[in-house]
Design an enzyme around this catalytic site. Sequence first.
Site, PDB file in Angstrom:
ATOM      1  N   TYR A 107       0.847  -1.199   0.000  1.00 30.56           N
ATOM      2  CA  TYR A 107       0.000   0.000   0.000  1.00 30.56           C
ATOM      3  C   TYR A 107       0.880   1.246   0.000  1.00 30.56           C
ATOM      4  O   TYR A 107       1.891   1.282  -0.669  1.00 30.56           O
ATOM      5  CB  TYR A 107      -0.991  -0.059   1.171  1.00 30.56           C
ATOM      6  CG  TYR A 107      -2.177   0.841   0.897  1.00 30.56           C
ATOM      7  CD1 TYR A 107      -2.971   0.627  -0.232  1.00 30.56           C
ATOM      8  CD2 TYR A 107      -2.470   1.926   1.695  1.00 30.56           C
ATOM      9  CE1 TYR A 107      -4.021   1.473  -0.538  1.00 30.56           C
ATOM     10  CE2 TYR A 107      -3.517   2.766   1.399  1.00 30.56           C
ATOM     11  CZ  TYR A 107      -4.294   2.536   0.281  1.00 30.56           C
ATOM     12  OH  TYR A 107      -5.326   3.384  -0.027  1.00 30.56           O
ATOM     13  N   ARG A 160      -9.218  10.692  -7.936  1.00 24.91           N
ATOM     14  CA  ARG A 160      -8.334  11.380  -6.990  1.00 24.91           C
ATOM     15  C   ARG A 160      -7.514  10.339  -6.234  1.00 24.91           C
ATOM     16  O   ARG A 160      -7.727  10.069  -5.070  1.00 24.91           O
ATOM     17  CB  ARG A 160      -9.154  12.227  -6.010  1.00 24.91           C
ATOM     18  CG  ARG A 160      -8.322  13.205  -5.189  1.00 24.91           C
ATOM     19  CD  ARG A 160      -8.975  13.534  -3.872  1.00 24.91           C
ATOM     20  NE  ARG A 160      -9.172  12.373  -3.022  1.00 24.91           N
ATOM     21  CZ  ARG A 160      -8.235  11.845  -2.230  1.00 24.91           C
ATOM     22  NH1 ARG A 160      -7.017  12.330  -2.211  1.00 24.91           N
ATOM     23  NH2 ARG A 160      -8.504  10.789  -1.467  1.00 24.91           N
ATOM     24  N   LYS A 178      -6.215  -1.892  -0.830  1.00 21.82           N
ATOM     25  CA  LYS A 178      -7.042  -1.783   0.376  1.00 21.82           C
ATOM     26  C   LYS A 178      -7.550  -3.153   0.819  1.00 21.82           C
ATOM     27  O   LYS A 178      -7.564  -3.476   2.017  1.00 21.82           O
ATOM     28  CB  LYS A 178      -8.234  -0.859   0.115  1.00 21.82           C
ATOM     29  CG  LYS A 178      -7.881   0.613   0.065  1.00 21.82           C
ATOM     30  CD  LYS A 178      -7.724   1.204   1.470  1.00 21.82           C
ATOM     31  CE  LYS A 178      -7.512   2.698   1.408  1.00 21.82           C
ATOM     32  NZ  LYS A 178      -7.416   3.325   2.731  1.00 21.82           N
ATOM     33  N   GLU A 249     -13.623   4.785  -2.296  1.00 23.20           N
ATOM     34  CA  GLU A 249     -12.203   5.096  -2.152  1.00 23.20           C
ATOM     35  C   GLU A 249     -11.720   6.032  -3.265  1.00 23.20           C
ATOM     36  O   GLU A 249     -11.927   5.762  -4.454  1.00 23.20           O
ATOM     37  CB  GLU A 249     -11.394   3.793  -2.190  1.00 23.20           C
ATOM     38  CG  GLU A 249      -9.973   3.930  -1.703  1.00 23.20           C
ATOM     39  CD  GLU A 249      -9.899   4.208  -0.213  1.00 23.20           C
ATOM     40  OE1 GLU A 249      -9.032   5.016   0.177  1.00 23.20           O
ATOM     41  OE2 GLU A 249     -10.679   3.636   0.560  1.00 23.20           O
ATOM     42  N   ASP A 250     -11.087   7.123  -2.872  1.00 24.09           N
ATOM     43  CA  ASP A 250     -10.399   8.036  -3.790  1.00 24.09           C
ATOM     44  C   ASP A 250     -11.299   8.609  -4.882  1.00 24.09           C
ATOM     45  O   ASP A 250     -10.910   8.674  -6.055  1.00 24.09           O
ATOM     46  CB  ASP A 250      -9.174   7.350  -4.397  1.00 24.09           C
ATOM     47  CG  ASP A 250      -8.030   7.273  -3.392  1.00 24.09           C
ATOM     48  OD1 ASP A 250      -8.235   7.703  -2.239  1.00 24.09           O
ATOM     49  OD2 ASP A 250      -6.956   6.772  -3.734  1.00 24.09           O
ATOM     50  N   ASP A 272     -13.746   5.868   3.032  1.00 23.51           N
ATOM     51  CA  ASP A 272     -12.561   5.803   3.884  1.00 23.51           C
ATOM     52  C   ASP A 272     -11.798   7.118   3.898  1.00 23.51           C
ATOM     53  O   ASP A 272     -11.219   7.493   4.919  1.00 23.51           O
ATOM     54  CB  ASP A 272     -11.653   4.668   3.410  1.00 23.51           C
ATOM     55  CG  ASP A 272     -10.524   4.400   4.382  1.00 23.51           C
ATOM     56  OD1 ASP A 272     -10.799   4.314   5.593  1.00 23.51           O
ATOM     57  OD2 ASP A 272      -9.363   4.286   3.936  1.00 23.51           O
ATOM     58  N   ASP A 273     -11.788   7.834   2.779  1.00 28.09           N
ATOM     59  CA  ASP A 273     -11.067   9.108   2.738  1.00 28.09           C
ATOM     60  C   ASP A 273     -11.703  10.134   3.667  1.00 28.09           C
ATOM     61  O   ASP A 273     -10.999  10.972   4.240  1.00 28.09           O
ATOM     62  CB  ASP A 273     -11.047   9.659   1.307  1.00 28.09           C
ATOM     63  CG  ASP A 273     -10.426   8.687   0.330  1.00 28.09           C
ATOM     64  OD1 ASP A 273      -9.276   8.290   0.553  1.00 28.09           O
ATOM     65  OD2 ASP A 273     -11.099   8.309  -0.641  1.00 28.09           O
ATOM     66  N   ASN A 422      -0.625  11.360   1.313  1.00 32.38           N
ATOM     67  CA  ASN A 422       0.056  10.245   0.678  1.00 32.38           C
ATOM     68  C   ASN A 422       0.127  10.480  -0.830  1.00 32.38           C
ATOM     69  O   ASN A 422      -0.724  11.178  -1.380  1.00 32.38           O
ATOM     70  CB  ASN A 422      -0.709   8.938   0.940  1.00 32.38           C
ATOM     71  CG  ASN A 422      -0.608   8.500   2.377  1.00 32.38           C
ATOM     72  OD1 ASN A 422       0.473   8.476   2.944  1.00 32.38           O
ATOM     73  ND2 ASN A 422      -1.738   8.156   2.967  1.00 32.38           N
TER      74      ASN A 422
END
Length: 572
Positions: A107, A160, A178, A249-250, A272-273, A422
């Site tokens: 990850y 993103r 993930k 996610e993202d 999660d973000d 990150n």
Amino acid sequence: MSQVSTTEATTTCIETSRSGYELLADPLLNKGTAFAESERDAFDLHGLLPPNIGTLEEQVSRRLQVLRSFATDIERYAFLRDLQDTNETLFFALLVQNLEELLPVVYTPTVGAGCQQFSRLFRKPRGLFLSLPHKNRIESILAHPRFDKVEAIVVTDGERILGLGDQGAGGMGIPIGKLALYTGCGGLHPATTLPIMLDVGTDNPDCLSDPLYIGWRHERVRGEEYDDFIEAFVSAVAKRWPHVLLQWEDFAKNNATRMLERYRDRLCTFNDDVQGTAAVATGTLLSAINVTGVPLTEQRIAVMGAGSAGCGIASLIRKAMTDAGLADSEAGKRFFMVDRDGLLVDGMDGIASFQQPFLQDKAAIAGWTLDHPDRVALLDVVRNAKPTVLIGVSGQAGAFSEPVVRAMAEHNKRPVIFPLSNPTSRAEATPTDLEAWSEGRAVIGTGSPFPALERNGAKFKVDQTNNSYIFPGVGLGAIAVKASRVTDTMFMAAAKALAAASPARGDVTRNLLPPVTALREVSITVALAVALQAHKEGLTQGIDTDQIEGLIRSKVWTPHYVPYERVEASTS
């Protein structure tokens, strides 16, 4: 097809009709050289494997030697992806036994480069690529029996990716990574996990012009057509798996919070973000209080990056403050959200709905001394508001400059500074710089792993304030009790459970977070807190509290080989 479930932590035998190359080609069933002599007889494997019969431990040792021989992390990443697609039990045994070493490869930060090079690294299909032109086929794609055991889905549209922006179909590396952590840290059986890429095109010119790009070669679709595609996907998922956990996610900030609000009451889902990042930041801040001695109700929080992640962090910390006795109106004044246009204040144009609760009153900052009168920069905020905590989720490397950090240290005996962006290349500051500029007084947490610092003549590990401390446990707990929803209070329970596990609670010279090597135990602790909160909120059915821990532990799979027995293929 396997006739006995391969997804239970306590499975003692697997029955399958597959044999020969077909068996060896199935990553969920392949044992490589560890097939026993009797299994080689039964499954026609003689001649397809070398004669020596190995063990899982020998295989792990062999793969680890090869892994360490590579010169770069992207080579290690590619090697591990190939291993996962060949033998999942071996892949996860290697990961679980070497979590601290391999987490940065599987990850963050390496997964960022993996997404950028996804089209070139692509070997075998994993998960599902659902493209907009195939919108009407989603239900039939999901209906295949191979997906019958799915309990956890991680989905992205690739817009993103970390701090790297639009990676198109290459964003698939994030759901794959993930879910590897869901198994490696949370113990979910890999057969129950499904990564999904929603391919709605890309606005990345490098992808569109790349002859090797594997995605839909089309500019990114937006607006009503995009929303209709997402609706078709969610409806198909809810119909196919009524109790599935769906993790977003993202997604870009314009979609992340919007999609969460639209679907959070329709199925068991979270972003999660927004929520995972908020929980790990809140949990780490609650741990930092043990070191700084400043109560939560007296904290002042500056956040660099006022997108969905930054506002999600602020929202959860604000709720923690009110839980601690601070009036909500007073808590709201203690947040200073800084974006590309500077501090968010009332009257600014282009304010999103999720940013609205954190606007500063113009009158409150009227007396501030500013470097530029038309913009309130981060340094202005630190000098005038004197925050106790500085959090970065901006994706802007170097945003925590030396003057900013020195100003934080000037106003705080132990300034709390969390550069969480990150991958590593996008971190707002490095721990080495933070240590130097704060004269060794900063309480530091980073989103990606960094080398240890030198403190008082000894090595001191930098706390990795990463979502891997939160989301595997949240998912494990929700799945174990078949929670119908995931609520913000469940994430608060996760944050407080993480804080309760802080080594600094007993010794202020120790780390804020447990070591990465303890992530499996942390995930169980978080899962228990989340499941109990779900039960308290009436989001489970027919489950007593004394059953919850057993249900959680029954979901935790440890990578190991079990005997196989051959059966005839089903004709039904």
